[in-house]
Write a protein that holds these residues in place. Structure first.
Motif, PDB file in Angstrom:
ATOM      1  N   TYR A 101       0.815  -1.218   0.000  1.00 55.75           N
ATOM      2  CA  TYR A 101       0.000   0.000   0.000  1.00 55.75           C
ATOM      3  C   TYR A 101       0.849   1.269   0.000  1.00 55.75           C
ATOM      4  O   TYR A 101       0.516   2.238  -0.675  1.00 55.75           O
ATOM      5  CB  TYR A 101      -0.961  -0.035   1.195  1.00 55.75           C
ATOM      6  CG  TYR A 101      -2.024   1.035   1.155  1.00 55.75           C
ATOM      7  CD1 TYR A 101      -2.842   1.190   0.039  1.00 55.75           C
ATOM      8  CD2 TYR A 101      -2.233   1.873   2.233  1.00 55.75           C
ATOM      9  CE1 TYR A 101      -3.824   2.164   0.005  1.00 55.75           C
ATOM     10  CE2 TYR A 101      -3.225   2.843   2.210  1.00 55.75           C
ATOM     11  CZ  TYR A 101      -4.018   2.987   1.086  1.00 55.75           C
ATOM     12  OH  TYR A 101      -4.989   3.950   1.053  1.00 55.75           O
ATOM     13  N   GLU A 102       1.965   1.267   0.732  1.00 52.67           N
ATOM     14  CA  GLU A 102       2.810   2.463   0.744  1.00 52.67           C
ATOM     15  C   GLU A 102       3.409   2.732  -0.637  1.00 52.67           C
ATOM     16  O   GLU A 102       3.493   3.883  -1.067  1.00 52.67           O
ATOM     17  CB  GLU A 102       3.891   2.367   1.819  1.00 52.67           C
ATOM     18  CG  GLU A 102       3.324   2.600   3.220  1.00 52.67           C
ATOM     19  CD  GLU A 102       4.391   2.829   4.269  1.00 52.67           C
ATOM     20  OE1 GLU A 102       5.270   3.674   4.053  1.00 52.67           O
ATOM     21  OE2 GLU A 102       4.320   2.155   5.308  1.00 52.67           O
ATOM     22  N   LYS A 103       3.813   1.677  -1.343  1.00 55.90           N
ATOM     23  CA  LYS A 103       4.347   1.848  -2.710  1.00 55.90           C
ATOM     24  C   LYS A 103       3.275   2.405  -3.640  1.00 55.90           C
ATOM     25  O   LYS A 103       3.543   3.247  -4.495  1.00 55.90           O
ATOM     26  CB  LYS A 103       4.867   0.517  -3.263  1.00 55.90           C
ATOM     27  CG  LYS A 103       6.201   0.118  -2.725  1.00 55.90           C
ATOM     28  CD  LYS A 103       7.296   0.900  -3.417  1.00 55.90           C
ATOM     29  CE  LYS A 103       8.655   0.378  -3.018  1.00 55.90           C
ATOM     30  NZ  LYS A 103       9.690   1.384  -3.207  1.00 55.90           N
ATOM     31  N   GLU A 159       2.857   6.028  -2.911  1.00 51.31           N
ATOM     32  CA  GLU A 159       4.001   6.745  -3.478  1.00 51.31           C
ATOM     33  C   GLU A 159       3.798   6.973  -4.973  1.00 51.31           C
ATOM     34  O   GLU A 159       4.012   8.075  -5.484  1.00 51.31           O
ATOM     35  CB  GLU A 159       5.292   5.962  -3.225  1.00 51.31           C
ATOM     36  CG  GLU A 159       6.533   6.669  -3.706  1.00 51.31           C
ATOM     37  CD  GLU A 159       7.810   5.892  -3.405  1.00 51.31           C
ATOM     38  OE1 GLU A 159       8.883   6.425  -3.718  1.00 51.31           O
ATOM     39  OE2 GLU A 159       7.747   4.759  -2.869  1.00 51.31           O
ATOM     40  N   MET A 214       5.519  11.408   1.961  1.00 51.41           N
ATOM     41  CA  MET A 214       5.917  10.372   2.908  1.00 51.41           C
ATOM     42  C   MET A 214       5.120  10.425   4.214  1.00 51.41           C
ATOM     43  O   MET A 214       4.690   9.390   4.716  1.00 51.41           O
ATOM     44  CB  MET A 214       7.405  10.448   3.229  1.00 51.41           C
ATOM     45  CG  MET A 214       7.853   9.305   4.144  1.00 51.41           C
ATOM     46  SD  MET A 214       9.576   9.345   4.600  1.00 51.41           S
ATOM     47  CE  MET A 214      10.350   9.025   3.025  1.00 51.41           C
ATOM     48  N   ARG A 217       1.755   9.031   3.607  1.00 45.89           N
ATOM     49  CA  ARG A 217       1.844   7.589   3.351  1.00 45.89           C
ATOM     50  C   ARG A 217       1.938   6.821   4.661  1.00 45.89           C
ATOM     51  O   ARG A 217       1.284   5.792   4.844  1.00 45.89           O
ATOM     52  CB  ARG A 217       3.051   7.257   2.468  1.00 45.89           C
ATOM     53  CG  ARG A 217       2.889   7.649   1.044  1.00 45.89           C
ATOM     54  CD  ARG A 217       3.881   6.963   0.127  1.00 45.89           C
ATOM     55  NE  ARG A 217       5.274   7.029   0.511  1.00 45.89           N
ATOM     56  CZ  ARG A 217       6.146   7.954   0.082  1.00 45.89           C
ATOM     57  NH1 ARG A 217       5.747   8.921  -0.718  1.00 45.89           N
ATOM     58  NH2 ARG A 217       7.402   7.895   0.455  1.00 45.89           N
ATOM     59  N   LYS A 218       2.761   7.311   5.578  1.00 42.10           N
ATOM     60  CA  LYS A 218       2.917   6.633   6.875  1.00 42.10           C
ATOM     61  C   LYS A 218       1.594   6.648   7.648  1.00 42.10           C
ATOM     62  O   LYS A 218       1.197   5.643   8.222  1.00 42.10           O
ATOM     63  CB  LYS A 218       4.022   7.297   7.711  1.00 42.10           C
ATOM     64  CG  LYS A 218       5.400   7.163   7.113  1.00 42.10           C
ATOM     65  CD  LYS A 218       5.858   5.735   7.066  1.00 42.10           C
ATOM     66  CE  LYS A 218       7.259   5.625   6.498  1.00 42.10           C
ATOM     67  NZ  LYS A 218       7.622   4.255   6.148  1.00 42.10           N
ATOM     68  N   ALA A 252      -1.145   4.353   5.946  1.00 42.59           N
ATOM     69  CA  ALA A 252      -0.963   2.908   6.134  1.00 42.59           C
ATOM     70  C   ALA A 252      -1.554   2.437   7.457  1.00 42.59           C
ATOM     71  O   ALA A 252      -1.746   1.241   7.664  1.00 42.59           O
ATOM     72  CB  ALA A 252       0.515   2.548   6.051  1.00 42.59           C
TER      73      ALA A 252
END
Length: 132
Positions: free
Chosen positions: A15-17, A20, A26, A29-30, A33
């Protein structure tokens, strides 16, 4: 109406990719998640009412299969597109308003899980939910 009910996020895959690739910074994204997303789905024929509730927002979405509608992601990315049913799988095709690129989303119930799969620019991610 296998989709009906409340589903709570259990785990993510890649999911983070995916975020991105979507251009999410970032920090978001953190946070994204670990958003504790909960989805409540109510299907009535071709009409769906969905409530998405997370650490960041709570929104209500209504759509009819095959009918375009507008939607904003949690990071503010605006999309337009529609959901369709292919067999037992919901397939969503959405176009980003900012760059015209296509995001494809799939929802299907597998066993006791709701699996959401996203594809964007060659990156695939999954979010797996359990009934709440």
């Amino acid at each position: 109406m296998a989709y009906n009910g409340t589903w709570k996020i259990d785990r993510n895959e890649n999911y983070e990719k995916f975020m991105e690739a979507m251009g999410v910074n970032m920090m978001k994204r953190k946070l994204g998640a670990h958003d504790n997303l909960k989805i409540t789905i109510q299907q009535d024929g071709n009409k769906f009412t969905i409530k998405e509730s997370s650490n960041f927002r709570t929104i209500d979405i209504e759509f009819t299969l095959g009918v375009n509608f507008e939607y904003s992601l949690a990071d503010g990315t605006e999309l337009t597109g529609s959901w369709n049913m292919e067999g037992n799988k919901l397939v969503g095709t959405f176009t980003r308003k900012d760059n015209g690129k296509v995001l494809t989303a799939y929802r299907e119930v597998i066993g006791d899980e709701l699996v959401q799969t996203y594809r964007y620019e060659g990156v695939e991610a999954k979010r797996i939910f359990k009934r709440d």
